[in-house]
Design a protein around this motif. Structure first.
Motif, PDB file in Angstrom:
ATOM      1  N   GLU A 272       0.711  -1.244   0.204  1.00  0.00           N
ATOM      2  CA  GLU A 272      -0.040   0.028  -0.056  1.00  0.00           C
ATOM      3  C   GLU A 272       0.831   1.094   0.014  1.00  0.00           C
ATOM      4  O   GLU A 272       0.552   2.140  -0.625  1.00  0.00           O
ATOM      5  CB  GLU A 272      -0.910  -0.187   1.261  1.00  0.00           C
ATOM      6  CG  GLU A 272      -1.727   1.192   1.339  1.00  0.00           C
ATOM      7  CD  GLU A 272      -3.110   1.040   1.938  1.00  0.00           C
ATOM      8  OE1 GLU A 272      -3.851   2.348   2.164  1.00  0.00           O
ATOM      9  OE2 GLU A 272      -3.597   0.082   2.284  1.00  0.00           O
ATOM     10  N   ALA A 273       1.852   1.302   0.771  1.00  0.00           N
ATOM     11  CA  ALA A 273       2.708   2.436   0.815  1.00  0.00           C
ATOM     12  C   ALA A 273       3.422   2.745  -0.614  1.00  0.00           C
ATOM     13  O   ALA A 273       3.319   3.893  -0.971  1.00  0.00           O
ATOM     14  CB  ALA A 273       3.968   2.331   1.914  1.00  0.00           C
ATOM     15  N   PHE A 274       4.118   1.754  -1.308  1.00  0.00           N
ATOM     16  CA  PHE A 274       4.632   1.840  -2.444  1.00  0.00           C
ATOM     17  C   PHE A 274       3.218   2.380  -3.534  1.00  0.00           C
ATOM     18  O   PHE A 274       3.512   2.979  -4.481  1.00  0.00           O
ATOM     19  CB  PHE A 274       5.041   0.567  -3.175  1.00  0.00           C
ATOM     20  CG  PHE A 274       6.482   0.125  -2.424  1.00  0.00           C
ATOM     21  CD1 PHE A 274       7.513   1.119  -2.479  1.00  0.00           C
ATOM     22  CD2 PHE A 274       6.701  -0.908  -1.658  1.00  0.00           C
ATOM     23  CE1 PHE A 274       8.666   1.217  -1.861  1.00  0.00           C
ATOM     24  CE2 PHE A 274       8.138  -1.029  -1.187  1.00  0.00           C
ATOM     25  CZ  PHE A 274       8.888  -0.227  -1.377  1.00  0.00           C
ATOM     26  N   LEU A 275       2.002   1.810  -3.542  1.00  0.00           N
ATOM     27  CA  LEU A 275       1.070   1.900  -4.219  1.00  0.00           C
ATOM     28  C   LEU A 275       0.661   3.483  -4.294  1.00  0.00           C
ATOM     29  O   LEU A 275       0.385   4.184  -5.178  1.00  0.00           O
ATOM     30  CB  LEU A 275      -0.236   1.449  -4.134  1.00  0.00           C
ATOM     31  CG  LEU A 275      -0.360  -0.031  -4.766  1.00  0.00           C
ATOM     32  CD1 LEU A 275      -1.580  -0.904  -4.182  1.00  0.00           C
ATOM     33  CD2 LEU A 275      -0.378   0.067  -6.348  1.00  0.00           C
ATOM     34  N   LEU A 276       0.639   4.256  -2.990  1.00  0.00           N
ATOM     35  CA  LEU A 276       0.731   5.556  -2.903  1.00  0.00           C
ATOM     36  C   LEU A 276       1.521   6.533  -3.345  1.00  0.00           C
ATOM     37  O   LEU A 276       1.461   7.392  -3.937  1.00  0.00           O
ATOM     38  CB  LEU A 276       0.314   5.786  -1.335  1.00  0.00           C
ATOM     39  CG  LEU A 276      -0.756   5.329  -0.651  1.00  0.00           C
ATOM     40  CD1 LEU A 276      -0.590   5.374   0.890  1.00  0.00           C
ATOM     41  CD2 LEU A 276      -2.105   6.035  -1.064  1.00  0.00           C
ATOM     42  N   GLY A 277       2.849   5.900  -3.354  1.00  0.00           N
ATOM     43  CA  GLY A 277       3.857   6.309  -4.068  1.00  0.00           C
ATOM     44  C   GLY A 277       3.621   6.524  -5.649  1.00  0.00           C
ATOM     45  O   GLY A 277       3.837   7.590  -6.277  1.00  0.00           O
ATOM     46  N   VAL A 278       3.372   5.286  -6.048  1.00  0.00           N
ATOM     47  CA  VAL A 278       3.063   5.269  -7.651  1.00  0.00           C
ATOM     48  C   VAL A 278       1.877   6.016  -8.183  1.00  0.00           C
ATOM     49  O   VAL A 278       1.952   6.752  -9.128  1.00  0.00           O
ATOM     50  CB  VAL A 278       2.714   3.736  -8.053  1.00  0.00           C
ATOM     51  CG1 VAL A 278       2.076   3.591  -9.424  1.00  0.00           C
ATOM     52  CG2 VAL A 278       3.932   2.982  -7.836  1.00  0.00           C
ATOM     53  N   MET A 279       0.786   6.295  -7.154  1.00  0.00           N
ATOM     54  CA  MET A 279      -0.175   6.993  -7.481  1.00  0.00           C
ATOM     55  C   MET A 279       0.142   8.759  -7.640  1.00  0.00           C
ATOM     56  O   MET A 279      -0.587   9.231  -8.483  1.00  0.00           O
ATOM     57  CB  MET A 279      -1.440   6.926  -6.431  1.00  0.00           C
ATOM     58  CG  MET A 279      -2.084   5.708  -6.653  1.00  0.00           C
ATOM     59  SD  MET A 279      -3.211   5.277  -5.232  1.00  0.00           S
ATOM     60  CE  MET A 279      -4.599   6.186  -5.895  1.00  0.00           C
ATOM     61  N   ALA A 280       0.939   8.869  -6.871  1.00  0.00           N
ATOM     62  CA  ALA A 280       1.513  10.243  -6.837  1.00  0.00           C
ATOM     63  C   ALA A 280       2.227  10.649  -7.936  1.00  0.00           C
ATOM     64  O   ALA A 280       1.992  11.618  -8.675  1.00  0.00           O
ATOM     65  CB  ALA A 280       2.195  10.597  -5.548  1.00  0.00           C
ATOM     66  N   TYR A 281       3.222   9.743  -8.393  1.00  0.00           N
ATOM     67  CA  TYR A 281       3.967   9.634  -9.828  1.00  0.00           C
ATOM     68  C   TYR A 281       2.810   9.730 -10.929  1.00  0.00           C
ATOM     69  O   TYR A 281       3.102  10.736 -11.995  1.00  0.00           O
ATOM     70  CB  TYR A 281       4.811   8.402  -9.800  1.00  0.00           C
ATOM     71  CG  TYR A 281       5.495   8.348 -11.104  1.00  0.00           C
ATOM     72  CD1 TYR A 281       6.551   9.431 -11.502  1.00  0.00           C
ATOM     73  CD2 TYR A 281       5.191   7.617 -12.201  1.00  0.00           C
ATOM     74  CE1 TYR A 281       7.259   9.251 -12.846  1.00  0.00           C
ATOM     75  CE2 TYR A 281       6.050   7.310 -13.483  1.00  0.00           C
ATOM     76  CZ  TYR A 281       6.913   8.304 -13.688  1.00  0.00           C
ATOM     77  OH  TYR A 281       7.465   8.098 -14.866  1.00  0.00           O
ATOM     78  N   ASP A 282       1.802   9.027 -11.003  1.00  0.00           N
ATOM     79  CA  ASP A 282       0.880   8.928 -11.820  1.00  0.00           C
ATOM     80  C   ASP A 282       0.303  10.335 -12.207  1.00  0.00           C
ATOM     81  O   ASP A 282       0.175  11.161 -13.359  1.00  0.00           O
ATOM     82  CB  ASP A 282      -0.311   7.909 -11.607  1.00  0.00           C
ATOM     83  CG  ASP A 282      -1.286   8.096 -12.580  1.00  0.00           C
ATOM     84  OD1 ASP A 282      -1.069   7.669 -13.946  1.00  0.00           O
ATOM     85  OD2 ASP A 282      -2.441   8.447 -12.327  1.00  0.00           O
TER      86      ASP A 282
ATOM     87  N   ILE B  23       6.608  11.322  -3.112  1.00  0.00           N
ATOM     88  CA  ILE B  23       5.172  12.021  -3.154  1.00  0.00           C
ATOM     89  C   ILE B  23       5.452  13.685  -3.136  1.00  0.00           C
ATOM     90  O   ILE B  23       4.726  14.173  -3.711  1.00  0.00           O
ATOM     91  CB  ILE B  23       4.406  11.626  -2.045  1.00  0.00           C
ATOM     92  CG1 ILE B  23       3.810  10.174  -2.246  1.00  0.00           C
ATOM     93  CG2 ILE B  23       3.393  12.529  -1.922  1.00  0.00           C
ATOM     94  CD1 ILE B  23       3.252   9.503  -1.093  1.00  0.00           C
ATOM     95  N   LEU B  24       6.525  14.074  -2.232  1.00  0.00           N
ATOM     96  CA  LEU B  24       6.664  15.531  -2.360  1.00  0.00           C
ATOM     97  C   LEU B  24       7.210  16.000  -3.217  1.00  0.00           C
ATOM     98  O   LEU B  24       7.008  17.050  -3.693  1.00  0.00           O
ATOM     99  CB  LEU B  24       7.619  15.527  -0.939  1.00  0.00           C
ATOM    100  CG  LEU B  24       7.014  15.340   0.333  1.00  0.00           C
ATOM    101  CD1 LEU B  24       8.160  15.784   1.437  1.00  0.00           C
ATOM    102  CD2 LEU B  24       5.923  16.354   0.808  1.00  0.00           C
ATOM    103  N   ILE B  25       8.032  15.439  -4.133  1.00  0.00           N
ATOM    104  CA  ILE B  25       8.751  15.986  -5.343  1.00  0.00           C
ATOM    105  C   ILE B  25       7.675  16.020  -6.385  1.00  0.00           C
ATOM    106  O   ILE B  25       7.436  17.043  -7.103  1.00  0.00           O
ATOM    107  CB  ILE B  25       9.814  14.966  -5.855  1.00  0.00           C
ATOM    108  CG1 ILE B  25      11.129  15.059  -4.771  1.00  0.00           C
ATOM    109  CG2 ILE B  25      10.311  15.300  -7.401  1.00  0.00           C
ATOM    110  CD1 ILE B  25      11.702  16.385  -4.620  1.00  0.00           C
ATOM    111  N   SER B  26       6.864  14.770  -6.564  1.00  0.00           N
ATOM    112  CA  SER B  26       5.493  14.963  -7.354  1.00  0.00           C
ATOM    113  C   SER B  26       4.915  16.187  -7.101  1.00  0.00           C
ATOM    114  O   SER B  26       4.458  16.777  -8.131  1.00  0.00           O
ATOM    115  CB  SER B  26       4.807  13.643  -7.300  1.00  0.00           C
ATOM    116  OG  SER B  26       5.714  12.413  -7.856  1.00  0.00           O
TER     117      SER B  26
END
Length: 316
Positions: free
Chosen positions: A116-126, A219-222
């Motif tokens: 879930e943690a990685f998915l939240l990061g992937v969603m920010a990149y998306d 997430i912050l960079i995105s």
């Protein structure tokens, strides 16, 4: 089942654990049972509905909703690993869980929580690619790329799960078999061990801290780039839609990482078991329940898809 002794009174190897859960009499246990049952039912219904709506509505067949569907699946599984056993134990006199069952529960929790943690990061990149690079977005976030990103999230979860589970359950548990929690979590298990847990604590804080920091950095960079892009936009409607979508994601990120940091990425977590139980209810049941509500209430596309699904159901 009685413990096995190997000729040394100080070394007792347990085949079963006891999940002590929450203190209180029958009325307290009944109240907690009702709360847990209500949270779990809403979690199951909300996440199942989100998965069904995204699957059936062709307008939601985009990378963002593909990731959201996987997030709902992870949340559904995450709560299901904990809630049924916890519910059964509220009125159980033994509250026993086998060693293998405890290890399996712990393993799945590590896998799903990290995923879930990685998915939240992937969603920010998306969202970064969709807003900041819209012309490249269809190519960069094609179906194969999205699938690889999701598989990568699961692989990261598997890695953390294997490491944490193998190191935790190779410890000698000889002082007691009573886990001061309502599920098999790493912190109460470390407190039960009579061996040296320094390496385990280092792995816990190191790996979990690295995951939290690295994903938070992404997430912050995105969102830094997203905010800069939004400020350059002239359309108020476009800004409103972006804020609605990104606001839902940031709410989910704040809730998840805030509780994860409190539980696993700071040393005092080892000493705060009573607070830990309350926080654990929040991230194992409340957050998986809130995620589909957050994304449906604040997302116009999801609300319209739910309305269309309701109209089809009424028409039939």
């Amino acid at each position: 089942m009685p413990p096995k002794r190997n000729g040394n009174l100080s070394m007792v190897h347990f085949q079963d654990f006891v999940l002590e859960g929450f203190e209180g009499g029958l009325e307290t246990q009944a109240l907690l049972f009702a709360v847990f049952l209500a949270l779990y039912m809403v979690t199951v219904l909300g996440n199942l509905l989100m998965i069904i709506v995204i699957t059936l509505d062709a307008r939601l067949h985009s990378p963002m909703y593909f990731f959201l569907k996987n997030l709902s699946f992870v949340d559904l599984c995450y709560s299901s690993v904990i809630a049924p056993k916890a519910l059964a134990n509220f009125f159980s006199s033994s509250k026993v869980i086998t060693f293998a069952g405890c290890a399996m529960q712990f393993s799945f929790l590590s896998l799903l929580g990290t995923t879930e943690a990685f998915l939240l990061g992937v969603m920010a990149y998306d969202r970064f690619m969709a807003i900041c690079n819209p012309l490249r977005y269809p190519i960069t976030m094609c179906q194969s790329a999205c699938t690889r990103l999701v598989l990568g999230a699961y692989c990261g979860g598997c890695f953390n799960s294997v490491v944490q589970t193998s190191f935790t359950f190779h410890l000698p548990f000889c002082s007691s078999n009573r886990i001061n929690h309502f599920f098999c979590d790493v912190v109460p298990l470390l407190k039960l061990s009579c061996g040296n847990t320094a390496i385990n604590e280092l792995l816990l804080f190191g790996i979990c801290g690295l995951i939290i920091v690295s994903v938070t950095f992404v997430i912050l960079i995105s969102y830094g780039y997203i905010i800069a892009t939004i400020l350059r936009m002239g359309s108020g409607a476009g800004r409103s839609k972006i804020f609605s979508t990104c606001g839902s994601h940031m709410t989910a990120v704040t809730l998840f990482f805030g509780t994860a940091f409190f539980m696993y990425a700071q040393p005092r977590a080892i000493e705060s078991m009573e607070q830990g139980k309350v926080v654990s209810v929040f991230y194992t049941l409340v957050i998986p329940m809130l995620n589909p509500l957050i994304y449906s209430v604040r997302n116009k596309d999801v609300k319209e898809a739910l309305r269309r699904l309701g109209q089809k159901h009424t028409a039939t």
